[in-house]
Enzyme design. Structure first.
Site, PDB file in Angstrom:
ATOM      1  N   ARG A 101       0.345  -1.052  -0.341  1.00 16.40           N
ATOM      2  CA  ARG A 101      -0.163   0.117   0.041  1.00 16.40           C
ATOM      3  C   ARG A 101       0.822   1.204   0.079  1.00 16.40           C
ATOM      4  NH1 ARG A 101      -5.578   1.263   3.749  1.00 16.40           N
ATOM      5  NH2 ARG A 101      -6.188   0.130   1.923  1.00 16.40           N
ATOM      6  N   HIS A 128      -7.308   0.484  -6.651  1.00 12.32           N
ATOM      7  CA  HIS A 128      -7.192   0.095  -5.539  1.00 12.32           C
ATOM      8  C   HIS A 128      -7.612  -1.336  -5.823  1.00 12.32           C
ATOM      9  CE1 HIS A 128      -7.623  -1.113  -1.483  1.00 12.32           C
ATOM     10  NE2 HIS A 128      -8.648  -0.563  -1.283  1.00 12.32           N
ATOM     11  N   GLN A 131     -10.478  -3.692  -3.749  1.00 18.64           N
ATOM     12  CA  GLN A 131     -11.876  -3.502  -3.280  1.00 18.64           C
ATOM     13  C   GLN A 131     -12.078  -3.445  -4.373  1.00 18.64           C
ATOM     14  OE1 GLN A 131     -11.982  -1.863  -0.143  1.00 18.64           O
ATOM     15  NE2 GLN A 131     -14.285  -2.312  -0.991  1.00 18.64           N
ATOM     16  N   CYS A 269     -16.508   2.048   0.010  1.00 20.40           N
ATOM     17  CA  CYS A 269     -15.222   0.945  -0.133  1.00 20.40           C
ATOM     18  C   CYS A 269     -15.276   1.084   1.777  1.00 20.40           C
ATOM     19  CB  CYS A 269     -14.376   1.427  -1.105  1.00 20.40           C
ATOM     20  SG  CYS A 269     -13.787   2.635  -0.987  1.00 20.40           S
ATOM     21  N   ARG A 297     -13.931  -8.623   0.590  1.00 22.92           N
ATOM     22  CA  ARG A 297     -12.204  -8.414   1.502  1.00 22.92           C
ATOM     23  C   ARG A 297     -11.347  -9.582   0.930  1.00 22.92           C
ATOM     24  NH1 ARG A 297     -10.222  -3.420   1.477  1.00 22.92           N
ATOM     25  NH2 ARG A 297      -8.201  -3.627   0.660  1.00 22.92           N
TER      26      ARG A 297
HETATM   27  N1   CP Z   1     -11.708   0.327   2.250  1.00 24.82           N
HETATM   28  C1   CP Z   1     -10.406   0.007   2.186  1.00 24.82           C
HETATM   29  O1   CP Z   1      -9.029  -0.260   1.503  1.00 24.82           O
HETATM   30  O2   CP Z   1      -9.935  -0.393   3.898  1.00 24.82           O
HETATM   31  P1   CP Z   1      -8.693  -0.115   4.855  1.00 24.82           P
HETATM   32  O3   CP Z   1      -8.217   2.107   4.329  1.00 24.82           O
HETATM   33  O4   CP Z   1      -8.912   0.970   6.434  1.00 24.82           O
HETATM   34  O5   CP Z   1      -7.775  -0.288   4.216  1.00 24.82           O
END
Ligand code: CP
Length: 313
Positions: A101, A128, A131, A269, A297
């Site tokens: 990330r 992303h 997601q 999300c 997820r």
């Molecule tokens: N939707 C999502 O990626 O949540 P987080 O930022 O909590 O990982």
């Protein structure tokens, strides 16, 4: 060897396999431990905070029989100037796969290019993809008895409201094409999709079925899904007041949901800000599937991990 950096990195055939695995993982959880990552060590390298992504991946790797390490940038020599290239080569000697990330998408691409292990994009400022895959699976669960078949998604309309220049909008631009869906984006003209994402589509003439406008009501008309995301993403905190003012006409209210199909799903999300991008009564309504999205997820990312791990053999 397979990387998953963007929605279109998997073929439709591979996506079907991921959904089929996810469906089984969900059904058989706690009864069967599939050994897809047995004797493997995977790391999460996170430059940004996370609740869902971090925990679902940590649990997912563990449930597939692998070891998992959480690495944050600040505890590594990366924060003291060691190069991405050297770090990627070093980590490739220890690990079987890397889940990253980051702010800049280019960092994730560089890890994939310079290392010799699979890389999964766990969110960048640009995309992303974990997601969108989990969201598409969540839609398929609602619309078909056979979640693995993507047919139930084809031709369905998603209305995406708010920040149409952010990573979720970008991901749905690629995702809508990948899953054969229509996408209507509506937001302030300052937040229309950037050239980088449009050029990815233009390369293969894939803009058909994707519309941009500033009219929220027009976008949600006859939509099967009304989707929104936070108005101030990680890294945009300095622009908060201006963004909230610009985005306010795109809040998902009950009145706006009523313009969509009567059985339309509300999706987000998360994390959500009730009273800003979505009204609390919509977020907590029976049309809202946000907690299914979050749970899926885990199952879908286990499918992604299994397919990526298989590609190493
Ligand atoms: N939707 C999502 O990626 O949540 P987080 O930022 O909590 O990982």
């Amino acid at each position: 060897m397979k990387h998953f950096l963007k929605e279109t990195d998997f073929s439709v055939f591979e996506t079907t396999e991921i959904f089929s695995l996810a469906e089984n993982f969900k059904k058989l959880r706690n009864r069967h431990t599939p050994p897809a990552l047995q004797r493997q060590s995977w790391a999460l390298l996170f430059f940004k905070s996370s609740t869902r992504t971090r925990i679902s991946f940590e649990v997912g790797v563990h449930e597939l029989g692998g070891n998992v390490l959480y690495l944050d940038e600040n505890s590594m020599q990366l924060s003291r100037g060691e190069s991405v290239s050297d770090t990627a080569r070093i980590l490739s000697g220890y690990l079987h796969g890397l889940i990253i990330r980051a702010y800049e998408h280019e960092i994730v691409e560089e890890f994939a290019r310079e290392g010799s292990i699979p890389v999964i994009n766990a969110l960048t400022d640009f995309l992303h993809p974990c997601q969108t895959y989990s969201d598409a699976f969540t839609m398929a669960e609602r619309w078909s008895t056979d979640t693995a078949q993507l047919d139930s998604l084809r031709g369905r309309k998603i209305a995406f409201l708010g920040d149409c220049a952010g990573n979720m909008a970008n991901s749905w631009i690629l995702g809508a094409h990948h899953f054969g869906m229509e996408l209507a984006l509506a937001g302030p003209s300052e937040f229309f999709p950037c050239e980088a994402i449009k050029s990815l589509l233009h390369k293969t003439d894939e803009t058909a079925g994707i519309q941009f406008s500033s009219n929220a009501r027009e976008a949600v008309k006859d939509a099967d899904v009304v989707y929104t995301d936070v108005w101030v993403s990680m890294g945009n905190e300095g622009e908060e007041a201006e963004r909230l003012k610009q985005m306010s006409p795109y809040a998902v209210t009950r009145a706006l949901m009523n313009e969509a199909k009567p059985d339309a799903l509300f999706m987000h999300c998360l994390p959500a800000h009730p009273g800003l991008e979505v009204a609390g009564e919509v977020l907590n309504s029976p049309q809202s599937v946000v907690f299914d999205q979050a749970e899926n997820r885990l199952h879908v990312q286990k499918g992604i991990l299994a397919v990526v791990a298989q590609s190493r053999r």
